[in-house]
Structure formats: structure tokens, C-alpha cells
Design a protein around this motif. Structure first.
Motif, short mmCIF file in Angstrom:
data_model
loop_
_atom_site.label_atom_id
_atom_site.label_comp_id
_atom_site.label_asym_id
_atom_site.label_seq_id
_atom_site.Cartn_x
_atom_site.Cartn_y
_atom_site.Cartn_z
N HIS A 135 0.58 -1.06 -0.09
CA HIS A 135 -0.01 -0.05 0.06
C HIS A 135 0.83 1.15 0.06
O HIS A 135 0.56 2.12 0.77
CB HIS A 135 -0.94 -0.03 1.36
N THR A 136 1.96 1.16 -0.50
CA THR A 136 2.72 2.53 -0.99
C THR A 136 2.17 3.24 -1.61
O THR A 136 1.16 2.97 -2.47
CB THR A 136 4.09 1.84 -1.55
N SER A 137 2.44 4.71 -1.92
CA SER A 137 1.84 5.72 -2.58
C SER A 137 1.81 5.20 -4.12
O SER A 137 2.71 4.56 -4.64
CB SER A 137 2.80 7.04 -2.51
N GLY A 138 0.54 5.32 -4.68
CA GLY A 138 0.26 4.92 -5.94
C GLY A 138 1.16 5.68 -7.01
O GLY A 138 1.62 5.26 -7.94
N LEU A 139 1.71 6.83 -6.68
CA LEU A 139 2.52 7.69 -7.64
C LEU A 139 3.80 6.98 -7.60
O LEU A 139 4.68 6.96 -8.62
CB LEU A 139 2.60 9.00 -6.99
N VAL A 140 4.46 6.30 -6.51
CA VAL A 140 5.84 5.71 -6.62
C VAL A 140 5.51 4.41 -7.43
O VAL A 140 6.41 4.17 -8.16
CB VAL A 140 6.22 5.60 -5.17
N VAL A 141 4.34 3.69 -7.07
CA VAL A 141 4.13 2.50 -7.70
C VAL A 141 4.01 2.72 -9.28
O VAL A 141 4.48 1.99 -10.26
CB VAL A 141 2.93 1.87 -7.28
N GLU A 142 3.29 3.95 -9.48
CA GLU A 142 3.34 4.25 -11.04
C GLU A 142 4.64 4.27 -11.81
O GLU A 142 4.83 3.87 -12.98
CB GLU A 142 2.50 5.67 -11.32
N ALA A 143 5.63 5.01 -10.88
CA ALA A 143 6.88 5.22 -11.69
C ALA A 143 7.74 4.02 -11.78
O ALA A 143 8.36 3.67 -12.92
CB ALA A 143 7.90 6.22 -10.56
N PHE A 144 7.70 2.92 -10.84
CA PHE A 144 8.03 1.84 -10.92
C PHE A 144 7.64 0.79 -12.24
O PHE A 144 8.16 0.24 -12.84
CB PHE A 144 8.26 0.85 -9.71
N ALA A 145 6.22 0.93 -12.34
CA ALA A 145 5.60 0.33 -13.19
C ALA A 145 5.94 1.05 -14.64
O ALA A 145 6.23 0.19 -15.75
CB ALA A 145 4.28 0.51 -13.28
N TRP A 146 6.19 2.27 -14.74
CA TRP A 146 6.65 2.84 -16.04
C TRP A 146 8.02 2.38 -16.52
O TRP A 146 8.32 2.07 -17.37
CB TRP A 146 6.66 4.28 -15.87
N LEU A 147 8.75 2.36 -15.37
CA LEU A 147 10.29 1.83 -15.66
C LEU A 147 10.43 0.50 -16.14
O LEU A 147 11.09 0.14 -16.92
CB LEU A 147 11.22 1.98 -14.30
N ALA A 148 9.49 -0.23 -15.48
CA ALA A 148 9.28 -1.73 -15.96
C ALA A 148 8.90 -1.83 -17.32
O ALA A 148 9.37 -2.55 -18.32
CB ALA A 148 8.44 -2.57 -15.11
#
Length: 379
Positions: A135-148
Motif C-alpha cells: 500500500h505504498t503511494s500509488g505515484l511511486v508504484v506508477e513510476a516503477f511500473a513505467w520503468l518496468a
């Protein structure tokens, strides 16, 4: 692609950045900070979007560096010397000193790049999934998802069978294995690269003209790069075929005009451009006859006119340690990569420390332009 800023060495491999890297950092940062991030997760302060976007752009560059380092490491393990790595606007380039010795080595060197990007994409996707589960910040998850996603896309794009992409190297390895002819295999991979490049150019401009989508300029730009790089690769292969086994002594200019180390720049300029100093770079000889360096007209021109009468050649020359040197019996092909990356685009040919000639890229071009004998001479 010459580097603008050196980052030093990583694992013994010289790494540098071209100024155009700033372009890709800016494009990625703006696209994420003003597009993807606020669209997917609105409500955050602008500074948060910009900071995270800049961090994502830097991590993306690191993934490009990992891709190229993988090539370099495997190349060295297969007996191919690596001159360095340069990151630039459209990715990165590992400069190999020579070609792979066998199709199998070519396959290993080329294949490890997309594999590295794919693994990086998988790891980053796993990190994104783990952070989401916590349940980390969705913005941080979005950044890692984009990098992936961008790393997986990089792996897929580089695997396309078209030179100079890694997939083009894989295609060349396959054709080389099938035909036993490295030159023919390179021609085939280069033709595929030009075909892909023209397809991207046409479809990109079609999107701009008919779909009014300016984002089509990006694939058009990449396509134009592919066309130029594939053509250059084919020409280089032709050159390697023509120069195979040719020693430096057959191509060099023997007994070049030299400049005494103690000569002033004013005396030097007085002899040209119609005297003996009619070239643009000259070996500089010390009092004992040994080579001290190379004097270029660019460095002479950079010296203030009022100082030329009191400035000696050895004070503004490039020292020998900064100049490419070769032996007369050395193959031209082994020298060419060093020659192309040399600041003065010249190599001094030394025989046991004694200057016997000078070799320029123009000398090699002139040798390649000489017609080959296609029939016995008539008397």
C-alpha cells in the motif's frame, strides 16, 4: 558518437555521456511530470511530480547503461576488446575494438543486451507489485511500473531483426552461420535495418500529416537514425572486407613533414600554406629526433596572434601520449577504431620509436576508392 562528459570507468570500461542525453532526460521528465503521473494520480503538488519524473529519467538512463555494459562484459569474455560506452539521445552504444570472431560469439554478445533489459523490466515490475501490496503511494508504484514497461519495450524493440539493433546482430549471426560469409550476412542485416527505418519514417510522418499527431515525429526520428546507422554498418563491413590483411605500411604516408619542437608558431605559419606546411597536422620532433607529439592548425589558430612569435610548437602541441600510434606491420583494421575516435583523426607510425609515416582517415578512404584490378592488363 563522441562523448561530451566522461563518467570514468565501470568494470574497466570507459563510460561517457553525449550532450544529447540532456534531450532524452528532458523529454522523459516533461512527459512524466506533465502527463502520465498527474493523469494517473492527480492531487499531488507539482514539485512531487517533477522530482519523481526526474528520478525516473535518471533510473532509465541507468538501465540503458546496464544494457550496454552487458554487451561490453560478454564481448570481453569472447575475446573482443571494448573501447568504451557512450550514452546519447537514442540510447547507448558500446564501441567494440573488433568484430566477434565467430557467429556463436556474435550471438552471445548481441543477445545479452535485450535479455538484460527484459530482466530489468521483470525486476522493476516485481518491485512495483511488491510496493502496491504494501500500500505504498500509488505515484511511486506508477513510476516503477513505467520503468518496468519501458525496459520491456526497450528489450522488444532492440530484438527486432534489423541492424544496427541487437536483433540485427542476431540476424547477422544467423546468416553468417548459414552462409559462412560475414560480409553477405552484414549486407542482409543492414538491408533489414534500412527497411525498418523507412517503415518508421513513413508511418511516423503519416501520423503527423493525416492523424495530426505530433508524437509521430519520434518514430520518424528513430527510423531516420536506423537508416543512417544501417547504411554506415554496411559500408564499414565493405571496408573491412577490402582492407583485410592490409598492413599500415601500405596505406600510410611515408616520411611526413615534421616540425621542430623549438620552432615558433610564427615561423611555422610563415612556411604555409604554399610551402612545406600544407597539411593540417604535423608530427613534432624533439632535438634528439624522437617524436614529441602532433601540432594541429586548430591549436595554432587558437593561440593569440600576438603570442605566436614567442610560442613554441611543443608548448601547444598534443603530446605523444594523447596521439594514436601504430607499427608498420600492424593491420589497418586493428588501427581503424582507434583512428576514428582520435581527436586529431591521425596515427603516427613508429618503427622502434622512429617516425616512419603518418596515417589519416583520408588515406584509408583514398585506398578504398582505388579501383580493383578486374582483368589482366593489356600490353
Amino acid at each position: 558518437m563522441d562523448e561530451t562528459l566522461s563518467l570514468g570507468r565501470i568494470g574497466g570500461v570507459r563510460v561517457g555521456l553525449h550532450w544529447s542525453v540532456l534531450v532524452i532526460v528532458a523529454l522523459v521528465t516533461v512527459a512524466l511530470a506533465r502527463g502520465r503521473f498527474p493523469d494517473a494520480h492527480p492531487g499531488h503538488p507539482a514539485i512531487v511530480y517533477w522530482a519523481l519524473a526526474l528520478l525516473a529519467a535518471v533510473v532509465f538512463l541507468c538501465s540503458l547503461l546496464a544494457h550496454e555494459l552487458a554487451h561490453a562484459v560478454v564481448a570481453r569474455r569472447n575475446g573482443v576488446q571494448v573501447d568504451g560506452i557512450t550514452l546519447w539521445m537514442l540510447g547507448g552504444a558500446a564501441r567494440l575494438h573488433s568484430e566477434a570472431p565467430t557467429p556463436a560469439a556474435e550471438l552471445r554478445i548481441a543477445g545479452v543486451g535485450p535479455l538484460t533489459s527484459l530482466v530489468a523490466g521483470g525486476v522493476l515490475a516485481g518491485v512495483a507489485a511488491g510496493l502496491d501490496a504494501l500500500h505504498t503511494s500509488g505515484l511511486v508504484v506508477e513510476a516503477f511500473a513505467w520503468l518496468a514497461a519501458i525496459n520491456v519495450l526497450l528489450a522488444v524493440f532492440n530484438a527486432l531483426p534489423a541492424a544496427p539493433l541487437d536483433g540485427g546482430r542476431l540476424l547477422r549471426a544467423f546468416l553468417w552461420h548459414r552462409t559462412g560469409d560475414r560480409l553477405r550476412a552484414t549486407r542482409g542485416a543492414s538491408a533489414a535495418g534500412r527497411a525498418l527505418g523507412w517503415f518508421m519514417v513513413v508511418t511516423g510522418f503519416a501520423a503527423v500529416l493525416f492523424g495530426r499527431d505530433l508524437s509521430g515525429l519520434w518514430p520518424a526520428l528513430i527510423g531516420w537514425f536506423l537508416i543512417g546507422a544501417a547504411t554506415a554498418e554496411a559500408r564499414q563491413a565493405e571496408m573491412r572486407s577490402a582492407l583485410g590483411g592490409v598492413p599500415v605500411s601500405r596505406v600510410m604516408t611515408a616520411d611526413p613533414v615534421t616540425v621542430p619542437a623549438t620552432a615558433t608558431l610564427a615561423d611555422f605559419l610563415a612556411e604555409g600554406p604554399f610551402g612545406q606546411y600544407r597539411h593540417s597536422a604535423f608530427p613534432v620532433l624533439a632535438a634528439d629526433g624522437s617524436v614529441a607529439g602532433v601540432l594541429t592548425l586548430r591549436r595554432v589558430d587558437a593561440t593569440p596572434p600576438e603570442a605566436r612569435a614567442s610560442t613554441r610548437a611543443d608548448e601547444v602541441m598534443r603530446p605523444l601520449t594523447d596521439v594514436v600510434t601504430a607499427e608498420p606491420g600492424e593491420p589497418v583494421l586493428d588501427l581503424l577504431p582507434r583512428l576514428e575516435t582520435s581527436p586529431v583523426r591521425r596515427a603516427l607510425v613508429l618503427d622502434q620509436g622512429r617516425l616512419v609515416g603518418i596515417l589519416t582517415v583520408a588515406d584509408i578512404t583514398r585506398a578504398l576508392a582505388w579501383p580493383t584490378v578486374s582483368a589482366p592488363a593489356r600490353h
